[in-house]
Design a protein around this motif. Structure first.
Motif, short mmCIF file in Angstrom:
data_model
loop_
_atom_site.label_atom_id
_atom_site.label_comp_id
_atom_site.label_asym_id
_atom_site.label_seq_id
_atom_site.Cartn_x
_atom_site.Cartn_y
_atom_site.Cartn_z
N ALA A 24 0.83 -1.21 0.00
CA ALA A 24 0.00 0.00 0.00
C ALA A 24 0.87 1.26 0.00
N LEU A 25 1.93 1.25 0.78
CA LEU A 25 2.82 2.41 0.85
C LEU A 25 3.54 2.64 -0.48
N LEU A 26 4.06 1.59 -1.06
CA LEU A 26 4.81 1.74 -2.31
C LEU A 26 3.89 2.13 -3.47
N ARG A 27 2.68 1.58 -3.49
CA ARG A 27 1.72 1.98 -4.52
C ARG A 27 1.36 3.46 -4.38
N LEU A 28 1.22 3.95 -3.15
CA LEU A 28 0.91 5.37 -2.95
C LEU A 28 2.06 6.24 -3.45
N ALA A 29 3.29 5.84 -3.17
CA ALA A 29 4.44 6.61 -3.66
C ALA A 29 4.44 6.66 -5.18
N VAL A 30 4.18 5.53 -5.83
CA VAL A 30 4.15 5.48 -7.29
C VAL A 30 3.02 6.36 -7.84
N GLU A 31 1.87 6.35 -7.18
CA GLU A 31 0.74 7.17 -7.62
C GLU A 31 1.06 8.66 -7.50
N ARG A 32 1.80 9.04 -6.49
CA ARG A 32 2.04 10.46 -6.23
C ARG A 32 3.12 11.07 -7.10
N THR A 33 4.10 10.28 -7.48
CA THR A 33 5.23 10.87 -8.19
C THR A 33 4.85 11.32 -9.59
N ASP A 34 5.44 12.42 -10.01
CA ASP A 34 5.34 12.82 -11.41
C ASP A 34 6.70 12.72 -12.09
N ARG A 35 7.69 12.18 -11.34
CA ARG A 35 9.03 11.98 -11.89
C ARG A 35 9.56 10.62 -11.43
N PRO A 36 8.96 9.54 -11.91
CA PRO A 36 9.35 8.22 -11.41
C PRO A 36 10.79 7.82 -11.73
N LYS A 37 11.38 8.43 -12.77
CA LYS A 37 12.76 8.10 -13.09
C LYS A 37 13.75 8.83 -12.18
N ARG A 38 13.25 9.79 -11.43
CA ARG A 38 14.12 10.56 -10.54
C ARG A 38 13.81 10.27 -9.07
N ASP A 39 12.53 10.19 -8.73
CA ASP A 39 12.13 10.04 -7.33
C ASP A 39 12.39 8.63 -6.82
N CYS A 40 12.42 8.50 -5.50
CA CYS A 40 12.67 7.18 -4.92
C CYS A 40 11.81 6.98 -3.68
N ALA A 41 11.67 5.72 -3.30
CA ALA A 41 10.99 5.34 -2.06
C ALA A 41 11.99 4.60 -1.19
N ILE A 42 11.96 4.89 0.11
CA ILE A 42 12.80 4.19 1.08
C ILE A 42 11.88 3.45 2.04
N LEU A 43 12.10 2.16 2.15
CA LEU A 43 11.32 1.32 3.06
C LEU A 43 12.13 1.10 4.33
N MET A 44 11.50 1.35 5.49
CA MET A 44 12.15 1.10 6.77
C MET A 44 11.11 0.79 7.83
N HIS A 45 11.55 0.21 8.93
CA HIS A 45 10.64 -0.21 9.99
C HIS A 45 10.43 0.87 11.03
N ALA A 46 9.35 0.75 11.79
CA ALA A 46 8.95 1.78 12.75
C ALA A 46 9.45 1.53 14.16
N ASP A 47 10.18 0.43 14.37
CA ASP A 47 10.51 0.02 15.74
C ASP A 47 11.95 0.31 16.14
N PHE A 48 12.62 1.22 15.43
CA PHE A 48 14.01 1.61 15.65
C PHE A 48 15.00 0.56 15.15
N ALA A 49 14.53 -0.51 14.50
CA ALA A 49 15.47 -1.49 13.96
C ALA A 49 16.39 -0.85 12.93
N HIS A 50 15.84 0.08 12.14
CA HIS A 50 16.60 0.74 11.08
C HIS A 50 16.85 2.20 11.48
N GLY A 51 18.10 2.61 11.41
CA GLY A 51 18.47 3.95 11.83
C GLY A 51 18.28 4.99 10.74
#
Length: 259
Positions: A76-103
């Motif tokens: 759901a998150l990645l689909r929303l990012a793809v829907e919002r971008t108007d520059r898919p060849k430039r923009d990026c999505a970063i996936l990370m967890h909410a529990d402090f596992a990823h800094g």
């Protein structure tokens, strides 16, 4: 635009502070960004924690009234990012967890790799602070438990939940599926996501990161035997995915000439 995608389930003690830490990173690392959080049917105070942040940060919250699971939240998150971008060849999505596992401090390195030409950047993480020895083994042995069903050239940590994607490769992956993008869940879903995204990635890179298991204020939800069993069962399904998805070989980096 950088879309920071954070799946969350009952992470009230950490998700707000994580958002603030990300804000601090971007105050020093000047880039346009949006925060996308999936509240996956949380039964704690996650909704109440997130609500005030929507007024002071570039934050959008996707709310599932009932829990749908990690894979559904990530998709759901990645689909929303793809829907919002108007520059898919430039923009990026970063996936990370909410529990402090990823800094949040590793975000600039992920972005710099994308800006340098990578299409997919996987944070290969050294796990620290995990008290359960068998869980440490399961994390290291995950590719074997998946029966080596997902092989991406140059990548050893195929179940990392911390990665950056150029949005055009996610757009291509979504367009190539008639149904859900992710058909597995948990750690296996990360491997499946990388396999599908890598199909149209011209360049794949990795960075070294730390995955912390000793800073979250709640007990782990992971049970090692159950995780091992799920990974083993997901192997044949991911082999079918891999047969349908041709992952290109990782190109060799050309050495820089000395002048």
């Amino acid at each position: 635009m950088i879309y920071i995608c954070i799946p969350s389930y009952n992470e009230a003690p950490t998700v707000g502070l994580l958002l603030w830490k990300i804000r601090q990173v971007f105050s020093q690392f000047a880039r346009e960004y949006q925060l996308l959080v999936a509240n996956d049917g949380s039964t704690d105070a996650t909704s109440e924690v997130l609500e005030p942040y929507t007024k002071v940060l570039p934050l959008t919250v996707i709310t599932h009234q009932e829990r749908k699971g990690y894979a559904a939240s990530v998709e759901a998150l990645l689909r929303l990012a793809v829907e919002r971008t108007d520059r898919p060849k430039r923009d990026c999505a970063i996936l990370m967890h909410a529990d402090f596992a990823h800094g949040a401090e590793f975000i600039p390195e992920l972005v710099k790799q994308i800006e340098g030409g990578a299409d997919l950047v996987i944070a290969e993480s050294k796990v620290e602070g995990e008290p359960n020895r068998f869980m440490r083994w399961v994390r290291r042995a995950a590719p074997l438990l998946l029966r080596n069903s997902v092989r991406i050239p140059g990548v050893t940590d195929v179940v990392s939940g911390f990665a950056a994607f150029r949005l055009v490769i996610l757009k291509n992956a979504i367009r190539g599926q008639s149904g859900p993008l992710l058909t597995t869940d948990g750690w296996a879903a990360n491997a499946e996501l990388f396999a599908r995204a890598a199909q149209s990635a011209r360049r794949i890179e990795t960075i070294s990161a730390i995955e912390r298991r000793d800073v979250r204020p709640r007990p782990t939800r992971l049970e090692p035997w159950e995780m091992a069993r799920k990974l083993w069962r997901a192997g044949p399904q991911l082999k079918r995915v891999s047969r349908a998805v041709r992952i290109p070989p990782r190109p060799e980096r050309q050495p820089t000439e000395m002048i």
